[in-house]
Structures are given as structure tokens and as C-alpha cells.
Write a protein that holds these residues in place. Structure first.
Motif, PDB file in Angstrom:
ATOM      1  N   VAL A 124       1.025  -1.184   0.116  1.00  0.00           N
ATOM      2  CA  VAL A 124       0.072   0.042  -0.001  1.00  0.00           C
ATOM      3  C   VAL A 124       0.902   1.128   0.043  1.00  0.00           C
ATOM      4  O   VAL A 124       1.843   1.519   0.755  1.00  0.00           O
ATOM      5  N   VAL A 125       0.727   2.066  -0.956  1.00  0.00           N
ATOM      6  CA  VAL A 125       1.411   3.366  -1.125  1.00  0.00           C
ATOM      7  C   VAL A 125       0.852   4.393   0.197  1.00  0.00           C
ATOM      8  O   VAL A 125       0.013   4.466   0.069  1.00  0.00           O
ATOM      9  N   LEU A 126       1.748   4.694   0.846  1.00  0.00           N
ATOM     10  CA  LEU A 126       1.315   5.588   1.901  1.00  0.00           C
ATOM     11  C   LEU A 126       1.318   7.030   1.559  1.00  0.00           C
ATOM     12  O   LEU A 126       2.337   7.472   0.894  1.00  0.00           O
ATOM     13  N   SER A 127       0.147   7.781   1.614  1.00  0.00           N
ATOM     14  CA  SER A 127      -0.034   8.889   1.349  1.00  0.00           C
ATOM     15  C   SER A 127       1.065   9.991   2.183  1.00  0.00           C
ATOM     16  O   SER A 127       1.201   9.595   3.231  1.00  0.00           O
ATOM     17  N   PRO A 128       1.370  11.147   1.877  1.00  0.00           N
ATOM     18  CA  PRO A 128       1.998  12.111   2.645  1.00  0.00           C
ATOM     19  C   PRO A 128       1.631  12.247   4.241  1.00  0.00           C
ATOM     20  O   PRO A 128       2.173  12.202   5.108  1.00  0.00           O
ATOM     21  N   LEU A 129       0.153  12.105   4.239  1.00  0.00           N
ATOM     22  CA  LEU A 129      -0.488  12.552   5.350  1.00  0.00           C
ATOM     23  C   LEU A 129      -0.407  11.202   6.278  1.00  0.00           C
ATOM     24  O   LEU A 129      -0.188  11.046   7.344  1.00  0.00           O
ATOM     25  N   ARG A 152      11.952  16.155   7.135  1.00  0.00           N
ATOM     26  CA  ARG A 152      12.257  15.129   6.083  1.00  0.00           C
ATOM     27  C   ARG A 152      10.918  14.383   5.477  1.00  0.00           C
ATOM     28  O   ARG A 152      10.585  14.256   4.196  1.00  0.00           O
ATOM     29  N   PHE A 153       9.971  14.254   6.192  1.00  0.00           N
ATOM     30  CA  PHE A 153       8.742  13.789   5.759  1.00  0.00           C
ATOM     31  C   PHE A 153       7.608  14.871   5.423  1.00  0.00           C
ATOM     32  O   PHE A 153       6.713  14.635   4.711  1.00  0.00           O
ATOM     33  N   SER A 154       7.947  15.956   5.987  1.00  0.00           N
ATOM     34  CA  SER A 154       6.933  17.191   5.718  1.00  0.00           C
ATOM     35  C   SER A 154       7.756  18.526   5.096  1.00  0.00           C
ATOM     36  O   SER A 154       7.857  19.415   5.879  1.00  0.00           O
ATOM     37  N   PRO A 155       8.133  18.325   4.045  1.00  0.00           N
ATOM     38  CA  PRO A 155       9.053  19.646   3.677  1.00  0.00           C
ATOM     39  C   PRO A 155       8.271  21.017   3.635  1.00  0.00           C
ATOM     40  O   PRO A 155       8.731  22.062   3.689  1.00  0.00           O
ATOM     41  N   HIS A 156       7.073  20.978   3.475  1.00  0.00           N
ATOM     42  CA  HIS A 156       6.218  22.078   3.343  1.00  0.00           C
ATOM     43  C   HIS A 156       5.448  22.725   4.509  1.00  0.00           C
ATOM     44  O   HIS A 156       5.216  23.954   4.932  1.00  0.00           O
ATOM     45  N   LEU A 157       5.032  21.846   5.514  1.00  0.00           N
ATOM     46  CA  LEU A 157       4.548  22.029   6.636  1.00  0.00           C
ATOM     47  C   LEU A 157       5.261  21.887   7.870  1.00  0.00           C
ATOM     48  O   LEU A 157       5.729  20.540   8.119  1.00  0.00           O
ATOM     49  N   ALA A 166       4.088  25.073  12.478  1.00  0.00           N
ATOM     50  CA  ALA A 166       3.100  25.521  11.730  1.00  0.00           C
ATOM     51  C   ALA A 166       1.982  24.579  11.862  1.00  0.00           C
ATOM     52  O   ALA A 166       0.620  24.792  11.863  1.00  0.00           O
ATOM     53  N   ALA A 167       2.312  23.315  12.202  1.00  0.00           N
ATOM     54  CA  ALA A 167       1.094  22.248  12.206  1.00  0.00           C
ATOM     55  C   ALA A 167       0.500  22.248  13.766  1.00  0.00           C
ATOM     56  O   ALA A 167      -0.455  22.237  13.873  1.00  0.00           O
ATOM     57  N   PHE A 168       1.469  22.442  14.524  1.00  0.00           N
ATOM     58  CA  PHE A 168       1.224  22.407  15.914  1.00  0.00           C
ATOM     59  C   PHE A 168       1.341  23.235  16.972  1.00  0.00           C
ATOM     60  O   PHE A 168       1.129  23.417  17.967  1.00  0.00           O
ATOM     61  N   GLY A 169       1.946  24.213  16.454  1.00  0.00           N
ATOM     62  CA  GLY A 169       2.593  25.609  17.179  1.00  0.00           C
ATOM     63  C   GLY A 169       1.409  26.750  17.220  1.00  0.00           C
ATOM     64  O   GLY A 169       1.252  27.696  18.024  1.00  0.00           O
ATOM     65  N   VAL A 170       0.332  26.295  16.401  1.00  0.00           N
ATOM     66  CA  VAL A 170      -0.923  27.252  16.469  1.00  0.00           C
ATOM     67  C   VAL A 170      -1.937  27.039  17.389  1.00  0.00           C
ATOM     68  O   VAL A 170      -1.854  25.501  17.876  1.00  0.00           O
ATOM     69  N   PRO A 171      -2.964  27.807  17.589  1.00  0.00           N
ATOM     70  CA  PRO A 171      -3.857  27.419  18.842  1.00  0.00           C
ATOM     71  C   PRO A 171      -4.685  25.972  18.057  1.00  0.00           C
ATOM     72  O   PRO A 171      -4.820  25.897  17.044  1.00  0.00           O
ATOM     73  N   LEU A 215      -2.984  11.346  20.961  1.00  0.00           N
ATOM     74  CA  LEU A 215      -3.076  10.892  19.479  1.00  0.00           C
ATOM     75  C   LEU A 215      -4.106  11.277  18.767  1.00  0.00           C
ATOM     76  O   LEU A 215      -4.185  11.890  17.660  1.00  0.00           O
ATOM     77  N   PRO A 216      -5.259  10.861  19.300  1.00  0.00           N
ATOM     78  CA  PRO A 216      -6.472  11.183  18.252  1.00  0.00           C
ATOM     79  C   PRO A 216      -6.530  12.682  18.143  1.00  0.00           C
ATOM     80  O   PRO A 216      -6.981  13.100  17.048  1.00  0.00           O
ATOM     81  N   ALA A 217      -6.454  13.281  19.144  1.00  0.00           N
ATOM     82  CA  ALA A 217      -6.613  14.826  19.093  1.00  0.00           C
ATOM     83  C   ALA A 217      -5.707  15.524  18.150  1.00  0.00           C
ATOM     84  O   ALA A 217      -5.803  16.321  17.412  1.00  0.00           O
ATOM     85  N   LEU A 218      -4.223  14.936  18.176  1.00  0.00           N
ATOM     86  CA  LEU A 218      -3.335  15.315  17.584  1.00  0.00           C
ATOM     87  C   LEU A 218      -3.566  15.046  16.084  1.00  0.00           C
ATOM     88  O   LEU A 218      -3.281  15.891  15.008  1.00  0.00           O
ATOM     89  N   LEU A 219      -3.915  13.714  15.636  1.00  0.00           N
ATOM     90  CA  LEU A 219      -4.286  13.516  14.289  1.00  0.00           C
ATOM     91  C   LEU A 219      -5.709  14.364  13.818  1.00  0.00           C
ATOM     92  O   LEU A 219      -5.378  14.589  12.620  1.00  0.00           O
ATOM     93  N   CYS A 220      -6.389  14.731  14.572  1.00  0.00           N
ATOM     94  CA  CYS A 220      -7.533  15.735  14.320  1.00  0.00           C
ATOM     95  C   CYS A 220      -6.744  16.974  13.916  1.00  0.00           C
ATOM     96  O   CYS A 220      -7.041  17.533  12.669  1.00  0.00           O
ATOM     97  N   GLN A 221      -6.044  17.347  14.517  1.00  0.00           N
ATOM     98  CA  GLN A 221      -5.508  18.699  14.227  1.00  0.00           C
ATOM     99  C   GLN A 221      -4.685  18.687  12.689  1.00  0.00           C
ATOM    100  O   GLN A 221      -4.660  19.654  12.131  1.00  0.00           O
ATOM    101  N   LEU A 222      -3.681  17.581  12.754  1.00  0.00           N
ATOM    102  CA  LEU A 222      -2.994  17.191  11.405  1.00  0.00           C
ATOM    103  C   LEU A 222      -3.905  17.225  10.178  1.00  0.00           C
ATOM    104  O   LEU A 222      -3.427  17.720   9.164  1.00  0.00           O
ATOM    105  N   GLN A 223      -4.920  16.508  10.367  1.00  0.00           N
ATOM    106  CA  GLN A 223      -5.899  16.153   9.169  1.00  0.00           C
ATOM    107  C   GLN A 223      -6.425  17.510   8.878  1.00  0.00           C
ATOM    108  O   GLN A 223      -6.902  17.603   7.655  1.00  0.00           O
ATOM    109  N   ARG A 224      -6.462  18.662   9.652  1.00  0.00           N
ATOM    110  CA  ARG A 224      -7.041  19.673   9.202  1.00  0.00           C
ATOM    111  C   ARG A 224      -6.238  20.631   8.258  1.00  0.00           C
ATOM    112  O   ARG A 224      -6.661  21.716   7.543  1.00  0.00           O
ATOM    113  N   HIS A 225      -4.931  20.338   8.146  1.00  0.00           N
ATOM    114  CA  HIS A 225      -4.222  21.012   7.281  1.00  0.00           C
ATOM    115  C   HIS A 225      -4.048  20.617   6.043  1.00  0.00           C
ATOM    116  O   HIS A 225      -4.357  19.585   5.777  1.00  0.00           O
TER     117      HIS A 225
END
Lengths: 391, 660
Positions: free
Chosen positions: A305-310, A334-339, A343-348, A381-391
Motif C-alpha cells: 500500500v502506497v502511503l500518502s504524505p498524510l 524530512r517527511f514534511s518539507p512544506h508544513l 506550523a502544524a502544532f504551534g498554532v492554537p 494521539l486522536p486529538a493530534l491526528l485531528c489537528q494534523l488532518q485539518r492542514h
């Protein structure tokens, strides 16, 4: 790259284990050996890994294989990629198949680190777990291993067994401290569906360990081991004198690893066949079917299975936060050159809330759990995944 | 409360009297006796019947009333057979009960009628049997049916004797001044004691023993005698064909092809196709398309005459156009409308939500279709932050609610979340501002959010019911204790024979809507029977109870309850929530509060450890799947302050408790 060959056979089924393992009367070891070697070669070529950082023989019970098999697989690996002489080569061993001559054979084959499945130093507990060995045999095995692999012997212990008290656990831990080398893995017993032990607990014949007691046992163990000079470097792993497991760290750091053998899992980019993305791979579970596939096409990969960047980032997060170093900015980048991590977790959002509650830290070096947060990671983790998925 | 068919159901015993899909057997034979037409049950549209040969004197309109399971429908089946209305076959079981739920539960929900033709001493009689629902939940329907009758057959089981519903039904008939024919059924049973039952009837209803007829409806014993008594004892309707048309609508059904089919009883005049008629209630005008009698299937006739009972189709599109109790008359020939019926008042309310919001539209259309035939259910759109969009439904009673829910499941294959039933409270306002706002001084409170605080209210009112309990005397002590626990006041206690007692209690309705029946049944080993009727409102010390999670109120869990019950209910809700809310990273205080006062508290401790022990190469895929599912679940959770409450927790707390 870190190949992890699986020896899928066991002599006996333990009451708590739900791994992909097979108890058979006679193993055609020559056939298994040649298949493991061949698959290792094929997959290494596919991955185009230049240099192997570690090898981990898991299982099953790989100490039931003969040293000759171990040597053959290592030879195959060394033939397909560079295997530096100092690379960590670990073998999982059961106390019942870890006599000094036996271990010496493995050492001669190229193994330089042992992980011994002691599980407990109490005979009653060992019987409950359905283990083949006694506490005395476990001690003997550890001593033999330490003699041959000084500073590179690890032991596994289980806690949270049905009926186990805080006191018996503390005593067991003291006994283990007196016996161990520089690495200990402490696993809370997980009741897995389909195991004899789970059926007894869920059926009511054995007591369910209370949640608070499990938390206390974990805290006690952490405190005891840290006091004895160990670094708590992963949820269940402790090491002193820098004896961390290189191979297991590569999982938690989301590096490439190559699963070889029945039911083995891998994560790598198959450059050798034109792949560009990291893939999740699983080898065929059943040994005979796996062997046929290896014999006919060089490998027994059942699912890719090819893993998506997310998805890759989700794994980086879920695995990296298990370690005391957490996710470094460098690795995230290395896994996230753009975000960026910032930017992912330092914001409210969720991460900030969790940071304020004292479970997480995001600073110059990266994102990691606090001491208190580590034991609650699965709630974070579920909370962090929710936040990551919003980007 | 248990669903019918599980243990402890007081109103019905679930047993399959007939397979759910059993055909209604239509006979090939001819009716008994010489009649003016050839084939009374020929299919519609062939030859129309001429009903003019049945003058008022030869008509009897009657109902059968009984406690559930005492054999009402079996007797109806035999009467239909004897009169040749249906053929005598093995499968005539609850012929008049057409709904699957009726056949399964052995109850009657929708009243069905049948016209029987019977020759007695050389005279052809038209006997209109108007079947009644089997429970006082449906007293509205029972009273509709009875108003078209001049007499009733009161059926009592020879073994079980008078039961709570027997009493309730008797009084309905007695108050309507109907002739009553007491019939003791099931005399073929081993433990039958008709003598004892006759004495009960004499004692309680003041009917002489000699008037009771002992029968076995199952075997047909003495059923013919019942028919003769119907002719002898029940007076013909008092009306005249020469008068202007005056037709009472006593029931209506909806047919997808033909619109509303109204069941009518003619209190004067005659009616036929082409007549222009007017509804006294809506003033709407219709042209009659078809009239006929029920045998029990629709059988068109040329006309219907005064005293007769039948159906009418007149282009009505909606059951609300054929209001029960309405009077129909001829255009330009208005008559004094018949005294109106008690209109159906919902007594029990419950929220109904689709299990999955994507099912909302399906549920909506099923509700619309089901209420087409059941105008006594009130439907209001409602929504809950936890359960999504849904409805607040009003029912006549608990059985009505159960049956409605079961019909949704069986006939429309839809399963729903039904919240615990509540009752309509009232408040008499004292605040001039609120009175102005509502435009009246007395308001009904259905939603706790509208509960006005005590400073703007002079009095709160709660609905009450007069409950009748019939029980073997050895259970009296326990039953009295139970009733007192439910805030009931004893009104009467009579020994109906040496072993059986009838108790009457005035109950606050909300005290019986949840689990009273189960409690009564279990403490009397199933022997006590219960029935109730509306008894108006009484002043009550009502309060609004809030549920707080870490100090924040949870809107959908607010309830209006009696002060005396606040502590127990609060404790119960807090405990249940503690069991259903998952542990979180912090401690959660679950509190029940009245105003600012906390009356119950449970503490859900924080997670101290929650991390999987082993996570290496092989486990990661499975692990990630689980985490992602949890992340998805988190998005669906309702946040009360910082506490996350899954929808499931709301469902488990709000849902009607159907099993213990």
C-alpha cells in the motif's frame, strides 16, 4: 535500511500471544533458510538500500533456528548490501533454547545482541503465561547470554498479569534488576482476542487487573529503573550506558525497514522497481504458501500500500511520540518539507491545549511527550491526528 | 419497560395466534338465510347490495369489549362464521385484526367493523359488529366505536375472571348507557370457574348472575345464543330514514389509491353515490363516490340508510378531513351536529431520532405514511445537539407508543432511537410579563428548556390517571407499597370475590410511564392486571433538574420531575453517565442540580495510563487504523465544556430502557 527476518515457528503456544506463529512437528529448515535468504536478497535489491544499519531476527522463536540459518540469512544480506561489521544484529531468544553452546553458535553466526523473553521470574506466573521455561532456566539463560554478549543482552518482562499485585510486581522487578544487563523492555500485558488468557479473563475465570493498579505498576517500574540508572527512552523500553536498541529505534523514527519472512511487515521505498513513495508491505502469512511464492518469484509480498504524505506523517507522529526524544524538527522536515512542526502544532488547537495541560512539549528541538504525557499517549494521539488532518 | 412479548408485559402476551402473514380466508359459500341479494362478499364493483331491505327495527349495532386475551377476537371470528360472513375454516384467527402487530400481540389497534346478516325467527337482521381496540390506551378509539353502538358484549375469561381492563371497558359502556351482555368465555378450559366469575360480575357490575352466558368461543359452544341475545337485548338504533342525512364519522383509514375511507354510522336519512355532502367541522363540501358495508372487506352498496353502519369515499385527501366525531350532512340541508367526541390528547411524549442521520428522510416519509392512518399521534419536529434532527411525538399512552414503534420497524423496516417517555406538565403563570408573552396564563410544558422558574409561576400541574389494579389478594401488601412509592393515592379497594381484590389509585402519570407495569407484574408473579384512564391535572411540586459535567449543564439531559423524586433520579442519571462516558485526561464531575443546589454527584476519574505497550513494525498498520477511527469518533463527539461525550452515551442515558 533495517532488515527484520522472521522465524515463524514456535515449540508451544503461549497463552497471551497472538503473533503470526506456527507450531509444527517438523520444519524443513533448509527450505525455510533458502527462502529467507532469497527474500532478503530480493527485497534489499528492490529497496536499493546501500548500507544495512541493523538486523533483527524476530518470530516466532528464532532461537529455535539453527545458527547455520542465521548465518545464511546474514550472508545473503551482506551479499545484497553493505553490512558494516559494527551493525547491530539482534536475535530474540527463549530461555528454553538459549544454552551457552547454542548461544555461542549464534554469536559465531554473526549475532551480536540478544533479546531474551524472560517475561517473569516467578514460576506460577510463567505457568499462567503458558511459557515453557522456569524462573531458574530464565536466570541461567540470561547469565549465559551476558557472558557471551556483555552489555548487549536485553530482557523482556510482563506486568499486569491477572492476580498480580503491586508487591509481587515490585519484587519481580527487583529480581530482574539483579539479573539484567543494560537493556530492559517492560510490557503491560495486553489481552489479545483469540488467546487463551484473554478468554479466561473475559470469561471471568481470571480477574481483570484494575486500571489504577496497572498505572501504579507502570509508575513504580519507571521510578525503580530510572533510579537504577536506566534511561526511559520509549514507552516500554529502558537502557543504560547507551545500550538502546538501534533496530527498534528505527521503527519509532519511521526509518526504512524491510520485513523478511512469513507475515513480516516492512516500510520502504521500492526504488528498484521504479517506486517513488514509501510503501507499507506485508509478506504472506502462512509459511508454506510464503515459501512457494519466494521460490517462484523471489519474494512473498502479499500486500503493498502506497502511503500518502498524510499517512506517513500520521505514522511519524504516532511512533515518534513514543520515544523520549520525540519527533525532532529535522525528522519532521524530512517527511514534511512544506508544513513545519511549528506550523502544524504551534498554532492554537489541540496540541497547544495539551501542552498547556502539561502532556506535551513543543520547543526548539521538536515535539515530544512530557514524563506524564508519555503514559497517556493514546489519549493524546486522536486529538493530534485531528489537528494534523485539518492542514 | 419491556417490550410486549418479553417478560412482564401486562397488556399483551406475545404469542403467535396465527402466522403473521396468514391469509384472511374468503369463503366461496352463500350466507345463511334468504336474503335480498345473491353474493354478499362478491368482489367490489360487481353487483351492488340493496340495503333498503334492512329497516331500522332489524338493525343491531354492537361491540365486543374484553380484557386483553379474554377471547374477544376469537368470539368475533365465530360470529362472522355463524352468520356466513366468512367461511368456517381453521385459519379464521383474529380476522378483524389486520395489522401484523395486532396478530402478533393478540391485541387490536385499529377498530375494524363487519356487517353480519342473520336470520332469527324468520326475520333477517343486519348486525353491525364494531370491533374495538383491546386497550384503554385507545379509549379514544373505543369511545368512537361505542358511540356508533347501542350495546356491547362484555367478554370475561372463565379462568382469569374480571381484570383491570374489564372494569375500564365496562364503565365506558355503562357511561354510554349501552345494553351490556355479559359473556363468560373459555368454559372449556380445565381451570374454568364460570360460577366464580358470574359472582364477580354480579358484585362489581350489578348484573344478575342469570344474565351471564357461558361460552367457548374457541369451540363455538353457545355462540349462537350470544347472537340471539344481541337481537333480544340490544335495542335497534333510534333514527329515521325520512330525516335529513346525519352521519357520524367514527373512524377513518387512508387508502393510497382512493384517499380517505371514512367509517360512518347513519343517525338519520340515507346516503348514496353522487350526493353532495358537507363536513360540519370543516364546512368542506364533497361528492360521494362510493358507499358500502364492511363484510369485513369493503362491499359497495347502492345506498346506506338510517341506523346502518358502513363506509364512505368522497374524495377526501387527508385523514384530518374526516375527523373522528365529525358529522356529515347533505349540502344545503344542515343538521344539528352530533355531540363531539373527546378529542385525542397525547398523554405521553417521546423523542424519536434516526439511528443514523442519513436515515432521516426515510424515517420522515415513514412517519408521514403511518400518521396518515393514525391521526392520534402528534408529530413535532425537534432536534437535539446529541441525537441530531428528529421529532417529538405525542401518544395516547404507552401501548400506543410501543405499537407505533413496532409498526415503524415492521412495516417500514426502520429502527429508531426512542427516548424515555415524558408527560405534559403545565404551569399556571403569575408573571404578567410571561402571561403577555404566551398570551395565556396556563401553559403546557413539553420541553424542559421551557420550564418557567417558580418565581413566575403560581402553581405547577401534572397529569394524573385513575389506575385500576385487579390482583389475587396475597399480593396486596406489596402492591400498596409499590403504589405509595409512586406517589399514588388510594381511592378504592373492593374484594370482587374471596380471593381477588380491585384497587383504584390516583397516579401521577409520570410515575407509571417508565417501569410501573414491569414492577407490578414481577411482584405479583404476573397475576395482577392494570389499566388506567385520564384523570385530569393536579397541583404538583415540580422542579427542573439539570445535569452538569464539570459544572456545565447538558441541555438534552435536563428533566422536569417531582421534587420527591429528584434525588433518586439524579443519582440514577449520574451513575448511568459515569458508566457511559469514557475516561478522559482529567477528572469529570457528573452532577445533578436543582437550581444552584447539587443533589447528586459521581466522579469519573482521569485516565492515569493509556498507552499501548508494544508498537513495532508488525503492529503499526492495525494501530494506525484504530487511532484514525478514534480521531474520526472524536469529531462526532459532543463537547460539554472540555468534556467529550460520545453520542452513544446520550443514547444509553436518554433511551427508553427496554431491558434490564
Amino acid at each position: 535500511g533495517a532488515p527484520c527476518p522472521q522465524w515463524p515457528y514456535c515449540r508451544k503456544r503461549c497463552s497471551y500471544c497472538n503473533f503470526n506463529k506456527y507450531v509444527v512437528r517438523a520444519v524443513d529448515e533448509a527450505a525455510v533458510r533458502s527462502c529467507l535468504a532469497r527474500e532478503a536478497r530480493t527485497l534489499l535489491r528492490l529497496s536499493q538500500v546501500q548500507s544495512v544499519t541493523s538486523v533483527f531476527f524476530g518470530g516466532g522463536t528464532p532461537s529455535l533456528a539453527s545458527p547455520r540459518t542465521i548465518a545464511a540469512v546474514l550472508e545473503a544480506i551482506a551479499g545484497a548490501a553493505h553490512l558494516p561489521s559494527g551493525a547491530e544484529v539482534t536475535l530474540e531468544a527463549n530461555p528454553s533454547s538459549a544454552s551457552t553452546p547454542c548461544l555461542a553458535g549464534f554469536k559465531a553466526a554473526g549475532v551480536n545482541r540478544l533479546s531474551i523473553g524472560v517475561q517473569s521470574l516467578d514460576d506460577a506466573e510463567l505457568r499462567l503465561l503458558g511459557r515453557e521455561h522456569t524462573a531458574a532456566e530464565a536466570r541461567g539463560a540470561v547469565e549465559a547470554a551476558r557472558g557471551l554478549f556483555p552489555g548487549r543482552t536485553s530482557i523482556d518482562l510482563l506486568f499486569g498479569l491477572p492476580g498480580q499485585s503491586q508487591d509481587t510486581w515490585a519484587q519481580g522487578l527487583e529480581a530482574a534488576l539483579g539479573l539484567c544487563d543494560d537493556h530492559i523492555s517492560l510490557y503491560q500485558l495486553t489481552l489479545e482476542r483469540g488467546t487463551a488468557l484473554a478468554a479466561q479473563v473475559w470469561g471471568g475465570t481470571l480477574p481483570t487487573p484494575p486500571q489504577d493498579l496497572l498505572a501504579d505498576m507502570y509508575q513504580t517500574a519507571r521510578a525503580t529503573l530510572v533510579a537504577a540508572g536506566f534511561r526511559h527512552y520509549e514507552v516500554s523500553n529502558f537502557a543504560r550506558k547507551g545500550a538502546l536498541s538501534t533496530h527498534n529505534l528505527s521503527y519509532w523514527r519511521a526509518e526504512q525497514y524491510i520485513g523478511v519472512g512469513p507475515g513480516a511487515h516492512g516500510r520502504f521505498v521500492p526504488w528498484g522497481e521504479g517506486g517513488r513513495s514509501r510503501e507499507a508491505r506485508v509478506q504472506t502469512l502462512e509459511p508454506d504458501a510464503w515459501m512457494q511464492e519466494v521460490q517462484s518469484r523471489g519474494h512473498g509480498t502479499r500486500r503493498r500500500v502506497v502511503l500518502s504524505p498524510l499517512e506517513q506523517l500520521e505514522e511519524v507522529l504516532a511512533l515518534g511520540l513514543r520515544t523520549d526524544e520525540g519527533i525532532t524538527r529535522e525528522r519532521w522536515g524530512r517527511f514534511s518539507p512544506h508544513l513545519s512542526l511549528e506550523a502544524a502544532f504551534g498554532v492554537p488547537g489541540e496540541a497547544k491545549d495539551l501542552e498547556q495541560q502539561g502532556w506535551l512539549v513543543l520547543d526548539g528541538s521538536g515535539l515530544r511527550c512530557t514524563r506524564e504525557g508519555l503514559g497517556l499517549l493514546d489519549s493524546l494521539l486522536p486529538a493530534l491526528l485531528c489537528q494534523l488532518q485539518r492542514h | 419497560m419491556a417490550l410486549a412479548g418479553r417478560t412482564g408485559m401486562w397488556w399483551a402476551r406475545l404469542r403467535s395466534r396465527c402466522p403473521a402473514a396468514a391469509p384472511i380466508c374468503l369463503p366461496p359459500g352463500l350466507p345463511a338465510g334468504p336474503v335480498a341479494w345473491e353474493r354478499p362478499y362478491s368482489s367490489r364493483g360487481k353487483e351492488k347490495l340493496d340495503m333498503s331491505t334492512y329497516p331500522v327495527e332489524s338493525i343491531r349495532n354492537f361491540s365486543i369489549i374484553a380484557h386483553v386475551d379474554h377471547g374477544k377476537s376469537t368470539l368475533a371470528d365465530r360470529l362472522l362464521e355463524i352468520t356466513g360472513t366468512i367461511a368456517k375454516t381453521e385459519c379464521n384467527k383474529q380476522v378483524l385484526d389486520k395489522l401484523q402487530v395486532e396478530r402478533e400481540r393478540g391485541i387490536t389497534v385499529k377498530a375494524q367493523s363487519a356487517s353480519l346478516f342473520y336470520n332469527h325467527e324468520g326475520v333477517n337482521y343486519l348486525l353491525n359488529l364494531i370491533d374495538t381496540p383491546g386497550h384503554v390506551d385507545f379509549s379514544y378509539e373505543v369511545s368512537r366505536s361505542l358511540s356508533a353502538c347501542q350495546g356491547v358484549i362484555l367478554v370475561v375469561d372463565a379462568n382469569e375472571g374480571i381484570q383491570a381492563q374489564t372494569v375500564a371497558n365496562f364503565y365506558l359502556a355503562f357511561e354510554a348507557q349501552l345494553a351490556i351482555i355479559p359473556v363468560i368465555n373459555k368454559i372449556d378450559l380445565k381451570n374454568a370457574d364460570p360460577g366464580r366469575v358470574e359472582k364477580q360480575i354480579e358484585k362489581l357490575f350489578d348484573i344478575p348472575i342469570e344474565e351471564c352466558i357461558r361460552i367457548s368461543a374457541k369451540k363455538g359452544t353457545n355462540v349462537e345464543k350470544v347472537l340471539q341475545k344481541v337481537i333480544e337485548k340490544i335495542p335497534p338504533p333510534q333514527c329515521n330514514t325520512a330525516d335529513p342525512l346525519k352521519a357520524l364519522v367514527f373512524d377513518s383509514t387512508f387508502d393510497h389509491y382512493r384517499g380517505v375511507v371514512a367509517n360512518i354510522a347513519l343517525f338519520g336519512g340515507e346516503i348514496q353515490k353522487g350526493h353532495k355532502i358537507v363536513s360540519a367541522h370543516t364546512k368542506k363540501r364533497y361528492e360521494v363516490n362510493e358507499v358500502g358495508i364492511l363484510t369485513p372487506n369493503e362491499q359497495p352498496t347502492h345506498k346506506l340508510y338510517a341506523g346502518q353502519v358502513g363506509y364512505l369515499i368522497a374524495g377526501m385527501k387527508d385523514v384530518t378531513e374526516a375527523q373522528i366525531g365529525d358529522t356529515l350532512f347533505l349540502y344545503k340541508q344542515p343538521v344539528e351536529p352530533l355531540p363531539g367526541f373527546k378529542s385525542a390528547k397525547p398523554m405521553v411524549f417521546a423523542g424519536m431520532y434516526p439511528v443514523d442521520q442519513t436515515e432521516y428522510n426515510n424515517l420522515k416519509s415513514a412517519l408521514e405514511r403511518l400518521t396518515l392512518n393514525d391521526s392520534s399521534v402528534t408529530v413535532h419536529r425537534d432536534s437535539s445537539l446529541a441525537l441530531g434532527a428528529g421529532w417529538r411525538l405525542g401518544f395516547l399512552g404507552l401501548l400506543h407508543m410501543e405499537v407505533f414503534n413496532q409498526r415503524l420497524e415492521q412495516e417500514y423496516n426502520i429502527s429508531v432511537i426512542l427516548t424515555a417517555p415524558t408527560v405534559p406538565y403545565k404551569a399556571v403563570l403569575s408573571s404578567a410579563k410571561l402571561i403577555k408573552e404566551y398570551g395565556k396564563a396556563e401553559i403546557t410544558i413539553i420541553n424542559p428548556a421551557q420550564f418557567p422558574d417558580k418565581f413566575s409561576v403560581s402553581e405547577y400541574l401534572e397529569p394524573t390517571v385513575l389506575g385500576t389494579i385487579v390482583t389475587p389478594h396475597e399480593y396486596i401488601g406489596k402492591i400498596i407499597t409499590l403504589c405509595q412509592d409512586r406517589r399514588a393515592v388510594q381511592k378504592d379497594m373492593v374484594y370482587i370475590d374471596e380471593h381477588r381484590v380491585m384497587l383504584k389509585y390516583l397516579f401521577p402519570l409520570n410515575e407509571i410511564v417508565v417501569d410501573f407495569y414491569d414492577a407490578l407484574k414481577s411482584l405479583s408473579s404476573g397475576y395482577a392486571s392494570f389499566d388506567y384512564e385520564d384523570a385530569g391535572y393536579q397541583a404538583a411540586d415540580l422542579i427542573k433538574m439539570d445535569i452538569l459535567l464539570n459544572g456545565n449543564p447538558v441541555e438534552e439531559l435536563a428533566t422536569v420531575i417531582h421534587n420527591d423524586k429528584a434525588y433518586a433520579t439524579g443519582k440514577f442519571l449520574c451513575e448511568r453517565l459515569k458508566d457511559t462516558i469514557p475516561r478522559q485526561l482529567f477528572e469529570i464531575a457528573i452532577q445533578a442540580a436543582v437550581g444552584k443546589k447539587i443533589i447528586a454527584r459521581e466522579t469519573l476519574k482521569a485516565y492515569r495510563k493509556n498507552v499501548v505497550a508494544k508498537c513495532y513494525g508488525g503492529d503499526i498498520t492495525r494501530r494506525m487504523k484504530l487511532l484514525k477511527r478514534q480521531a474520526e469518533g472524536k469529531k462526532l463527539m459532543r463537547k460539554i465544556g472540555n468534556v467529550e461525550v460520545p453520542r452513544d452515551a446520550f443514547i444509553r442515558v436518554l433511551k427508553r430502557q427496554t431491558d434490564k
